[in-house]
Design a protein around this motif. Structure first.
Motif, short mmCIF file in Angstrom:
data_model
loop_
_atom_site.label_atom_id
_atom_site.label_comp_id
_atom_site.label_asym_id
_atom_site.label_seq_id
_atom_site.Cartn_x
_atom_site.Cartn_y
_atom_site.Cartn_z
N ASN A 29 0.96 1.03 2.20
CA ASN A 29 1.99 0.09 1.22
C ASN A 29 1.41 -0.66 0.23
O ASN A 29 2.22 -1.65 -0.49
N ALA A 30 -0.18 -0.48 0.09
CA ALA A 30 -0.62 -1.24 -0.94
C ALA A 30 -2.12 -0.79 -1.42
O ALA A 30 -2.56 0.41 -0.62
N GLU B 126 -5.83 -1.11 -3.99
CA GLU B 126 -6.56 -1.80 -4.68
C GLU B 126 -6.98 -1.21 -5.99
O GLU B 126 -7.38 -0.10 -6.02
N CYS C 55 2.01 -1.91 -3.59
CA CYS C 55 1.67 -3.05 -3.99
C CYS C 55 0.40 -3.01 -4.47
O CYS C 55 -0.59 -2.47 -3.96
N ALA D 40 -3.23 -4.31 -6.06
CA ALA D 40 -4.05 -5.73 -6.27
C ALA D 40 -5.06 -5.40 -7.08
O ALA D 40 -5.71 -4.50 -7.61
N SER E 38 -0.66 -8.07 -6.66
CA SER E 38 -1.33 -8.97 -6.02
C SER E 38 -2.49 -9.28 -6.54
O SER E 38 -3.02 -8.22 -7.40
N TRP F 1 -4.90 -4.85 7.32
CA TRP F 1 -5.30 -3.35 6.45
C TRP F 1 -6.29 -2.80 6.66
O TRP F 1 -7.31 -3.82 7.03
#
Lengths: 230, 793
Positions: free
Chosen positions: B564-565, B567, B621, B623, B655, B762
């Motif tokens: 769900n995220a 980088e 999301c 980052a 983020s 994570w």
């Protein structure tokens, strides 16, 4: 002729008409400037014969102060004239005049013999060493002569007039001649005039020349005595 | 405008003036001569005319007198009175001879010729007859006036004729006496008047021709005769061979006119003035000559000091200020001028020293400038090379000098530089300021046999001395310097090279922990690469060359086994350089001040991609890594918010991650700024946690949600117990601070299993997925949506 003279003549004429001839006549001679002229010789023929002067009746032409005295002398034909020299210098009197050429050389006192003038006419006298000495001798022939005085006055007496020849048309008029050296350049000219005996006073005007002497005296320079020809 | 020398100018002026004056004098003399000549001529002729008139009158008077004397002669009168022609004629001859009469005649008063004769008695009887006929008109006048004086022209002869009345004493006759006007008579007139005389008699009758009686008029050409008023200056100036003539009428009547012609030969007149003109001309010529000589000498004398001073000025302009100025001149002006030159020379010399000093020395620190140091260094290198020795150039860079200026102000920055410069100078050797906070120090520039290249120990000592705090107006400023040495001539054989290498070594030294380096050849390659990277990166950012990419590495939410995220990681594949590692170019970008531009690019691209993901239905999301400088950038937050609004995305779509080392540099400032991020609703993570020596006290204060465990602890997690202990400790710490955790560098299922057991939130690593482009990510997400990651272990 001046107007006054004419008037006088008219008067004379009128007087002649109404009066008898006068016993004497007076004439005054003036020049064109009305100045009296001295030494004018009036001559008129005599009706009667004038007897010749006696040889003793010698006229005098004196020389005083280097002048002839009188300057003008009237003589009768045949009259003798004596030339006494009153100056203490000598004179050489001469004349080339046709009436009497003569010459008295270098004389003093009464050395000179009298000279007889037996031809009528004008004799001009000169002195060879004194040019200013000029004299005139009027030699008359059967004429009565009278000379004007310093006032130009000539007096004709009754006796003078008695022998006069009157004009045929006018019994008052006497035919006469006047002479003066300055009437002509040759000094010999005479003018015929008629003397009106009806007038007590007659004036005659003469057209005079300037005397040679006066010309000389007036001139300053020699040359100016001539008229320049240009 | 044509340029003449002063010499020529003075020369021309003087000669011109003299010529002008001389010409004026000459012209004046000529004109005066001409006027004088004309006056003289007029006067001469007028005088001659008067004299002649007088002479002729006197002559006439004499003739008249003679004639009068003749006619007054009594003998002559007597002869005439005789009326005898022969006698009279003989008398005429006789008396005529007495007075040298040429014609004689006697007229009667009535105008008849009595007698006549002429000088030659018979021979000229014709003449006398003519004379008599002509004279007849005058006889009457002669009689009246006493005489006439006139002229007659007879048979080409002119006679003075006088007619005189002969008085005896009454007029007797008229005498004509004539005198011929002979050339001899004219000669006598000329003798008296000093002028040539001619008589011209012209008869008025048509048959008459003119008779000229003269002395030598025949010699004078009629063409050359000039009337007095016709006389012009050039006749006199050019000495014309001409005669000047003047006529006057002696006699004129209807018959005859006699003109007297007075003639003056111009040459005689000119001869009188010729000497004067010659003298004046000689004087003029001589004065011009003298003027030429004097002007020549004097103008040279006058101009010489000027020429000398011009040479002096040229030498001064060439930089020779030591010459002695000694211009020999008696003119006060030149003495003053040469004194002024001396003063000027001294002043220029002093001013040049000042200027040279200013050029050679940095105005702030009074150290040598780079340019001046270069000369010295080149000399030193040459000197060293000859002796086969070398020396070290030490570059000194004040680290963070810009920050000192920013924090304390330029006044303090300058004070630091001055103090550091002073310290460097105390070391001895040559010191120069290169730029800003960079200096060059050469300890042993005056190399000799004894000196050795500087050793590390003395370098460290010096560095410590330089890094003492600088106190200015009570403020103590910490100073850090980087040192880099370059050896001459082995590494740099010119000042230019030395400066370049110093720059490189300092650049490298800044990156070193000790901030002290000796130059090595590889530095140059690295330096070049760094320069290249910065240049290309700037280009990529500004021109959009499409070689920057954003890759995404999924973060697996361990508990739910769902991704769900991600980088966001920047990738740069430059056409020439190939793949450039982010570690390399991000660091360089930070140093070059490009980092905010990089961040901008990343933010824009990430938000754009987030929108794509949202449209694809992938909830993710993203980052984004922020540097310390990004955090303090006041515009970044606003920009992000603006972009999110435009993309209609919530704040939790993004983020941010900040490395622990960035945070610990200035934790208080970081906390202050991070609070703003937090307030906007963005999640924050501390990246590379465990490597930055964070204080636990700060950790408590950081407004972060997540700790990202550095991959150095995770890579060998499965095999290394120490790493496992560290990770476990961090996990416990996170739990205590109620923070999430992310483990980076998960490369095997065992590590994932361990992390799951430890309660990590994570996991991120190659085991799940390497960083991939957006399309691949979408595909990968779809493919692994239901993958059971833990069960695989």
């Amino acid at each position: 002729m001046p107007k006054c003279v004419f008037n006088q003549l008219v008067c004379a004429f009128l007087l002649t008409m109404f009066s008898l001839p006068l016993l004497a006549a007076s004439i005054t001679v003036v020049d064109s400037d009305n100045k009296p002229v001295e030494g004018v010789v009036l001559g008129f023929s005599s009706a009667t014969s004038i007897p010749a002067k006696a040889s003793s009746d010698i006229a005098i032409m004196d020389q005083v102060a280097s002048q002839f005295l009188p300057r003008i002398l009237a003589v009768s034909k045949g009259q003798w004239v004596d030339f006494p020299n009153s100056d203490n210098i000598r004179h050489h009197v001469y004349s080339f005049s046709a009436a009497k050429p003569f010459e008295i050389k270098m004389f003093t006192g009464s050395e000179a013999e009298p000279i007889q003038f037996n031809k009528p006419g004008i004799v001009v006298l000169g002195c060879n060493i004194h040019d200013s000495m000029i004299g005139y001798i009027y030699v008359s022939d059967q004429e009565t002569t009278k000379m004007s005085d310093s006032s130009g006055y000539i007096h004709l007496s009754a006796s003078d007039l008695a022998s006069a020849v009157y004009d045929k048309t006018n019994k008052n008029l006497v035919n006469a001649s006047l002479w003066h050296p300055l009437l002509s350049s040759t000094n010999t000219k005479r003018i015929d005039v008629q003397v009106d005996t009806s007038l007590s006073e007659q004036i005659i005007t003469l057209d005079m020349r300037q005397s040679q002497l006066e010309v000389q005296q007036k001139s300053n320079g020699f040359s100016s005595k001539f008229k320049k020809a240009n | 405008m044509k340029v003449h020398s002063l010499n020529q100018g003075i020369f021309r002026l003087v000669i011109g003036l003299v010529l002008l004056t001389s010409l004026s004098i000459l012209i004046n003399v000529w004109v005066a001569t001409y006027q004088q000549a004309q006056n003289k001529l007029s006067k001469d002729i007028e005088l001659a005319q008067n004299v002649l008139g007088e002479v002729l009158q006197t002559q006439e008077e004499l003739l008249i007198t003679s004639a009068s004397v003749l006619t007054e002669d009594f003998g002559f009168k007597q002869a005439v009175a005789t009326k005898d022609s022969a006698t009279i004629t003989s008398a005429l001859i006789n008396h005529g001879n007495r007075i040298s009469a040429d014609l004689m005649a006697i007229f009667s008063l009535s105008g008849n010729t009595i007698a006549s004769t002429s000088k030659n008695e018979l021979g000229e009887s014709g003449n006398i007859n003519q004379a008599i006929s002509l004279a007849e008109t005058y006889i009457a006048t002669s009689l009246e006036e006493g005489g006439v004086s006139t002229f007659l022209a007879i048979n080409n002869k002119v006679y003075k004729v006088i007619l005189l009345r002969i008085d005896a004493p009454s007029p007797l006759a008229i005498a004509l006496i004539g005198f011929e006007l002979t050339p001899t008579f004219v000669q006598r007139l000329e003798d008296t008047t000093q002028i040539q005389v001619s008589l011209e008699a012209t008869g008025k009758r048509s048959s008459d021709s003119s008779i000229i009686v003269n002395n030598d008029l025949v010699n004078i050409k009629k063409d050359n005769l000039l009337r007095v008023d016709e006389l012009a200056w050039h006749h006199i100036a050019l000495s014309t061979n001409a005669s000047v003539t003047q006529n006057f009428t002696l006699y004129n009547n209807d018959e005859l006119a006699i003109e007297v012609i007075l003639t003056q030969d111009l040459r005689k007149l000119i001869a009188e003035f010729a000497a004067l003109k010659f003298n004046i001309s000689v004087i003029v010529f001589a004065s011009v000559l003298i003027a030429i000589v004097v002007a020549g000498l004097y103008s040279r004398k006058l101009a010489r000091p000027i020429t000398e001073l011009a040479k002096v000025a040229q030498r001064i302009s060439a930089g020779d200020y030591l010459q002695e100025i000694d211009v020999k001149s008696k003119s006060k002006e030149f003495v003053h001028l040469s004194m002024a030159f001396n003063n000027m020379q001294q002043n220029i010399s002093e001013r040049e020293k000042q200027i040279t000093h200013q050029v050679q020395h940095d105005p702030l620190t009074q150290l040598y400038t780079r340019y001046h140091a270069s000369d010295k260094i080149n000399q030193a290198i040459e000197n060293a090379a000859e002796k086969g020795r070398g020396f070290h150039g030490v570059g000194i860079n004040v680290l963070g000098f810009r920050d000192i200026n920013d924090v304390f102000g330029y006044q303090y920055g300058d004070a630091c530089l001055v103090e550091i410069a002073r310290r460097i100078q105390q070391f001895g050797g040559l010191s120069a300021r290169l730029s800003g906070g960079e200096f060059l120090w050469i300890p042993n520039i005056n190399i000799d046999d004894e000196s050795q290249p500087i050793g590390d120990f003395s370098l460290i000592q010096n560095k410590a001395l330089l890094e003492q705090n600088v106190t200015h107006e009570g403020v103590s400023i910490p100073v850090k310097v980087a040192l880099g040495t370059v050896h001459c001539p082995s590494q740099a054989n010119s000042a230019e090279q030395l400066l370049k290498l110093t720059n490189i070594v300092l650049d490298e030294a800044k990156l070193q922990p000790l901030h002290m380096l000796h130059y090595q050849e590889e530095f140059e390659q690295k330096y070049i690469r760094r320069v290249l990277i910065i240049t290309k990166l700037r280009k990529a950012l500004t021109e959009g060359t499409n070689d920057l990419f954003l890759y995404y590495q999924p973060k697996l939410h361990i508990e739910s086994e769902q991704v769900n995220a991600v980088e966001a990681l920047i990738r740069w594949i430059e056409p020439d350089l190939g793949f450039v590692p982010p570690d390399e170019f991000i660091g360089l970008a930070e140093n070059a001040g490009l980092i905010s531009q990089v961040t901008d690019w990343v933010v824009k691209r990430a938000i754009n991609d987030a929108k794509v993901l949202a449209e694809q239905g992938v909830k993710m999301c993203i980052a984004i890594n922020l540097s310390a400088k990004d955090i303090v950038n006041p515009y970044l937050l606003d920009q992000v918010a603006q972009l999110l609004r435009e993309a209609k995305l919530p704040a939790n779509a993004l983020s941010f991650e900040i490395t622990e080392s960035d945070l610990v540099e200035d934790p208080e400032k970081a906390i202050e700024h991070l609070k703003n991020f937090k307030q906007q609703g963005y999640e924050l993570a501390i990246d590379d946690f465990g490597t930055g020596y964070s204080s636990l006290a700060y950790l408590k204060s950081f407004p972060v949600d997540t700790l990202k465990i550095d991959k150095s602890f995770v890579l060998a997690l499965a095999s290394n117990q120490d790493d496992r202990d560290i990770v476990e400790t961090i996990m416990q710490l996170a739990k205590k601070f109620k923070l999430h955790t992310v483990a980076e560098g998960v490369e095997d299922p065992e590590s994932l299993q361990i992390l799951a057991e430890l309660g990590c939130t994570w996991a991120q690593g190659f085991y799940m997925c390497r960083p991939i482009p957006l399309p691949d990510l979408i595909e990968w997400c779809k493919a692994n949506q239901h993958k059971k990651w833990l069960s695989l272990a």
